[in-house]
Design a protein around this motif. Structure first.
Motif, PDB file in Angstrom:
ATOM      1  N   THR A   1      37.177  31.785  46.723  1.00  0.00           N
ATOM      2  CA  THR A   1      37.412  32.949  45.765  1.00  0.00           C
ATOM      3  C   THR A   1      37.065  33.466  44.855  1.00  0.00           C
ATOM      4  O   THR A   1      37.322  34.408  45.073  1.00  0.00           O
ATOM      5  CB  THR A   1      39.149  32.517  45.485  1.00  0.00           C
ATOM      6  N   GLU A   2      36.957  33.163  43.660  1.00  0.00           N
ATOM      7  CA  GLU A   2      36.368  33.401  42.825  1.00  0.00           C
ATOM      8  C   GLU A   2      34.982  34.381  42.490  1.00  0.00           C
ATOM      9  O   GLU A   2      34.305  35.523  42.494  1.00  0.00           O
ATOM     10  CB  GLU A   2      36.217  32.519  41.912  1.00  0.00           C
ATOM     11  N   THR A   3      34.365  33.441  43.327  1.00  0.00           N
ATOM     12  CA  THR A   3      33.150  33.746  43.990  1.00  0.00           C
ATOM     13  C   THR A   3      32.675  35.380  45.075  1.00  0.00           C
ATOM     14  O   THR A   3      32.677  36.246  44.196  1.00  0.00           O
ATOM     15  CB  THR A   3      31.875  33.122  44.793  1.00  0.00           C
ATOM     16  N   VAL A   4      33.644  35.186  45.822  1.00  0.00           N
ATOM     17  CA  VAL A   4      34.057  37.064  46.264  1.00  0.00           C
ATOM     18  C   VAL A   4      34.392  37.777  45.316  1.00  0.00           C
ATOM     19  O   VAL A   4      33.494  38.688  45.413  1.00  0.00           O
ATOM     20  CB  VAL A   4      35.013  35.992  47.417  1.00  0.00           C
ATOM     21  N   MET A   5      35.571  37.532  44.572  1.00  0.00           N
ATOM     22  CA  MET A   5      36.190  38.434  44.243  1.00  0.00           C
ATOM     23  C   MET A   5      34.616  38.891  42.815  1.00  0.00           C
ATOM     24  O   MET A   5      35.028  40.427  42.223  1.00  0.00           O
ATOM     25  CB  MET A   5      37.011  37.804  43.403  1.00  0.00           C
ATOM     26  N   ASP A   6      34.152  38.621  42.323  1.00  0.00           N
ATOM     27  CA  ASP A   6      33.130  38.385  41.603  1.00  0.00           C
ATOM     28  C   ASP A   6      31.910  39.483  42.183  1.00  0.00           C
ATOM     29  O   ASP A   6      31.546  41.018  41.431  1.00  0.00           O
ATOM     30  CB  ASP A   6      32.097  37.512  40.445  1.00  0.00           C
ATOM     31  N   ALA A   7      31.202  39.455  43.123  1.00  0.00           N
ATOM     32  CA  ALA A   7      30.675  39.530  44.092  1.00  0.00           C
ATOM     33  C   ALA A   7      31.220  41.594  44.787  1.00  0.00           C
ATOM     34  O   ALA A   7      30.912  42.204  44.274  1.00  0.00           O
ATOM     35  CB  ALA A   7      30.214  39.184  44.741  1.00  0.00           C
ATOM     36  N   LEU A   8      33.175  41.240  44.969  1.00  0.00           N
ATOM     37  CA  LEU A   8      33.124  42.572  45.426  1.00  0.00           C
ATOM     38  C   LEU A   8      33.283  43.716  43.666  1.00  0.00           C
ATOM     39  O   LEU A   8      32.988  44.312  43.862  1.00  0.00           O
ATOM     40  CB  LEU A   8      34.791  42.103  45.767  1.00  0.00           C
ATOM     41  N   ALA A   9      33.450  43.194  42.693  1.00  0.00           N
ATOM     42  CA  ALA A   9      33.476  43.197  41.049  1.00  0.00           C
ATOM     43  C   ALA A   9      31.791  44.362  40.733  1.00  0.00           C
ATOM     44  O   ALA A   9      32.020  45.783  40.869  1.00  0.00           O
ATOM     45  CB  ALA A   9      33.996  42.718  39.933  1.00  0.00           C
ATOM     46  N   GLU A  10      31.041  43.190  41.461  1.00  0.00           N
ATOM     47  CA  GLU A  10      30.105  44.137  40.809  1.00  0.00           C
ATOM     48  C   GLU A  10      29.814  44.866  41.720  1.00  0.00           C
ATOM     49  O   GLU A  10      28.423  46.118  41.439  1.00  0.00           O
ATOM     50  CB  GLU A  10      29.025  42.645  41.593  1.00  0.00           C
TER      51      GLU A  10
ATOM     52  N   THR B   1      28.543  41.976  51.722  1.00  0.00           N
ATOM     53  CA  THR B   1      29.192  41.206  50.153  1.00  0.00           C
ATOM     54  C   THR B   1      29.627  40.059  50.699  1.00  0.00           C
ATOM     55  O   THR B   1      29.461  38.536  50.127  1.00  0.00           O
ATOM     56  CB  THR B   1      29.768  42.182  49.260  1.00  0.00           C
ATOM     57  N   ILE B   2      31.191  40.182  51.362  1.00  0.00           N
ATOM     58  CA  ILE B   2      31.581  39.165  51.002  1.00  0.00           C
ATOM     59  C   ILE B   2      31.203  37.930  52.725  1.00  0.00           C
ATOM     60  O   ILE B   2      31.040  36.548  51.644  1.00  0.00           O
ATOM     61  CB  ILE B   2      33.140  39.345  52.386  1.00  0.00           C
ATOM     62  N   SER B   3      29.938  38.238  53.104  1.00  0.00           N
ATOM     63  CA  SER B   3      29.535  37.711  54.083  1.00  0.00           C
ATOM     64  C   SER B   3      29.135  36.711  53.220  1.00  0.00           C
ATOM     65  O   SER B   3      28.446  35.175  53.578  1.00  0.00           O
ATOM     66  CB  SER B   3      28.767  38.079  55.063  1.00  0.00           C
ATOM     67  N   LYS B   4      27.654  37.264  52.510  1.00  0.00           N
ATOM     68  CA  LYS B   4      26.839  36.833  51.493  1.00  0.00           C
ATOM     69  C   LYS B   4      28.144  35.598  50.476  1.00  0.00           C
ATOM     70  O   LYS B   4      27.430  34.646  50.428  1.00  0.00           O
ATOM     71  CB  LYS B   4      25.912  37.957  51.080  1.00  0.00           C
TER      72      LYS B   4
END
Length: 114
Positions: free
Chosen positions: A13-22, A76-79
């Motif tokens: 969850t946190e990884t996806v949220m951080d990647a989306l914010a980037e 981004t979500i996939s990776k």
């Protein structure tokens, strides 16, 4: 506009949220959900006894975006959600007919912009 719905493992969850914010995604809805796919649940051991758990905990992301960033958001979500193990999740992309920001009355692209 599109609505992207991603169902992923809670551990990412946190990884996806951080990647989306980037990549500049600022608005999303995140929910804790339960479900199963091909794995049809899992077996857990509690105090020496085996239990079948039919619904596995997952996290659901709902993100409304303009058409021009759909591929970038999906990628981004996939990776960021991929662990390479069963149960990594799914991403769905659906047409979004209209959106409105209640406070300002802005519609469509203005309503989903940061």
């Amino acid at each position: 506009m599109k609505m992207i719905v991603a169902v992923v493992k809670p551990s990412v969850t946190e990884t996806v949220m951080d990647a989306l914010a980037e990549i500049g995604v600022s608005g999303m809805t995140v929910s804790e959900v339960r479900g199963h796919g091909r794995q049809k649940g899992q077996t857990e051991i509690y105090r020496g006894a085996e239990y079948n758990v039919n619904l596995v905990p997952k996290v659901r992301f709902e993100i409304a975006v303009d058409d021009d960033v759909v591929a970038q958001v999906v990628d981004t979500i996939s990776k960021s959600a991929k662990t390479g193990k069963i149960g990594d999740g799914k991403i769905f992309v659906m047409d979004l007919q209209s959106a409105m920001r209640i406070r300002t009355g802005e519609t469509d692209s203005e309503a989903v912009a940061g």
